[in-house]
Write an enzyme that holds these catalytic residues in place. Structure first.
Site, PDB file in Angstrom:
ATOM      1  N   GLU A 190     -39.846 -21.249  20.744  1.00 21.93           N
ATOM      2  CA  GLU A 190     -40.155 -21.886  19.452  1.00 21.93           C
ATOM      3  C   GLU A 190     -41.632 -22.234  19.341  1.00 21.93           C
ATOM      4  O   GLU A 190     -42.061 -23.309  19.779  1.00 21.93           O
ATOM      5  CB  GLU A 190     -39.336 -23.184  19.281  1.00 21.93           C
ATOM      6  CG  GLU A 190     -37.864 -22.974  19.021  1.00 21.93           C
ATOM      7  CD  GLU A 190     -37.109 -24.290  18.850  1.00 21.93           C
ATOM      8  OE1 GLU A 190     -37.696 -25.365  19.098  1.00 21.93           O
ATOM      9  OE2 GLU A 190     -35.926 -24.241  18.478  1.00 21.93           O
ATOM     10  N   GLU A 278     -30.472 -19.631  19.223  1.00 21.21           N
ATOM     11  CA  GLU A 278     -30.174 -21.049  19.468  1.00 21.21           C
ATOM     12  C   GLU A 278     -29.788 -21.703  18.145  1.00 21.21           C
ATOM     13  O   GLU A 278     -30.490 -21.551  17.150  1.00 21.21           O
ATOM     14  CB  GLU A 278     -31.422 -21.712  20.054  1.00 21.21           C
ATOM     15  CG  GLU A 278     -31.310 -23.200  20.265  1.00 21.21           C
ATOM     16  CD  GLU A 278     -32.627 -23.821  20.765  1.00 21.21           C
ATOM     17  OE1 GLU A 278     -33.330 -23.189  21.577  1.00 21.21           O
ATOM     18  OE2 GLU A 278     -32.951 -24.927  20.321  1.00 21.21           O
TER      19      GLU A 278
END
Ligand code: CA
Length: 359
Positions: A190, A278
């Site tokens: 991320e 995710e």
């Protein structure tokens, strides 16, 4: 001759009528920002078949991930927790991988290797690097033994700071495992506020080219800006000239809903293949309200667009996102009492959607 002519004319008339109906039907049903979903029915999957034996080498075709037969594949499974912290690291073992396959019916798992120094991850020191890598390798080997797909996740928020480490790590992974169809590379978990075009994308290209030196065809999933939400920005400036590239979309159901799906629809319409490596059933901080209603909307949306997904996470940390309660057995075999409300909810979903594993 006359009779033949009449039949041909009649056939042409029928064809025109059919085309007109199809055209009218399509015009009526299509929302403006929604990519055309495929048939809502599930792909028929034989039971008692391990995932990798069934779907084989995955590839990216347009905005879909497809199996060896060219049909879209939806993988559904679990993400492990940060590898360096005890709430997650104790579950990085082959018994848990087998249990996730046999009891939770995962077809994919994600090994989330902690990277950043600020979190005590891989780049902290050579000793810690070896320690974290060993955990990932145990999970990868177990996934291969159990016929599961496994995402090798460079779990970082600032990966461009240590690009040489990423290149060396992924080179080793590609050399060792690139010939197994099980492997999916995730090069950057991320990014946060880094710029896509000048920072994130060049980072991915450097790591992709390193992987491709050893492995030409396994899928590489690329993290997008703002905690893997800015897939629309990536869609306006996609990675070019490299094959089997997908893009990471992350959501947390209580926090993210229609707005984020809108960004994802935009990216799909522009031709990006997405993978939700995710997602959480709760708030973006991993805690708070367990939103079953919005979670179901996301699952349905992902099914309609054939998007694979992993739930965050296999952990006994005391927060909503954790699939397990404190001190749940570190070798799997979890009873109902050892599974959290989110874990039970996700497990039921996986069991209802995924094929049973091989005996
Ligand atoms: Ca390969």
């Amino acid at each position: 001759m006359i009779k033949l002519f009449k039949i041909r004319t009649f056939n042409i008339f029928l064809l025109l009528l059919l085309s007109a109906s199809v055209f009218l039907f399509n015009c009526k049903g299509k929302a403006e920002d929604e990519p055309e979903p495929e048939e809502p029915e599930e792909i028929i999957i034989p039971t008692n078949t391990p995932a990798v034996e069934r779907w084989g080498q995955l590839s990216v075709e347009g905005n879909r991930i497809v199996g060896k037969d060219g049909n879209p594949v939806v993988l559904r499974g679990m993400s492990f927790f940060w590898s360096q912290w005890p709430e997650g690291s104790k579950y990085y073992n082959k018994d848990v991988v087998k249990w996730l396959r046999d009891d939770w019916r995962c077809t994919v798992i994600r090994a989330a290797m902690a990277v950043d120094q600020i979190h005590g991850g891989y780049t902290t020191s050579p000793t810690i690097a070896e320690r974290e890598k060993a955990k990932i390798i145990e999970v990868i080997d177990a996934a291969i033994d159990n016929g599961l797909y496994v995402i090798i996740d460079w779990h970082s928020h600032e990966a461009e700071e240590t690009v040489e480490d990423a290149k060396a790590f992924f080179a080793e992974m590609a050399q060792t495992y690139g010939h197994y169809p099980n492997i999916i590379y995730e090069t950057y978990n991320e990014p946060i506020n880094q710029d896509w075009s000048t920072v994130i994308k060049p980072y991915h290209e450097a790591v992709i080219d390193t992987i491709r030196h050893y492995d030409q065809n396994n899928i590489i999933v690329c993290g997008t800006g703002r905690w893997a939400q800015d897939v629309d920005i990536a869609a306006d400036d996609p990675i070019m000239g490299r094959k089997h590239i997908a893009y990471t979309l992350h959501y947390y159901a209580t926090t993210h809903g229609r707005f984020l799906r809108g960004k994802a629809n935009y990216a799909l319409n522009k031709g990006l293949a997405l993978m939700v490596t995710e997602y959480g059933t709760c708030e973006a901080n991993g805690d708070g309200f367990l939103d079953k209603e919005e979670s179901q909307i996301w699952w349905d949306w992902m099914d309609s667009h054939r998007i694979s997904h992993c739930n965050w996470s296999v952990s006994d940390k005391n927060e909503t996102a954790s699939a397990l309660v404190r001190n749940a057995n570190s070798l799997g075999g979890w009873t109902e009492e050892e599974i959290s409300p989110s874990g039970k909810f996700v497990r039921e979903h996986l069991k209802s959607k995924n094929p049973a594993p091989a005996e």
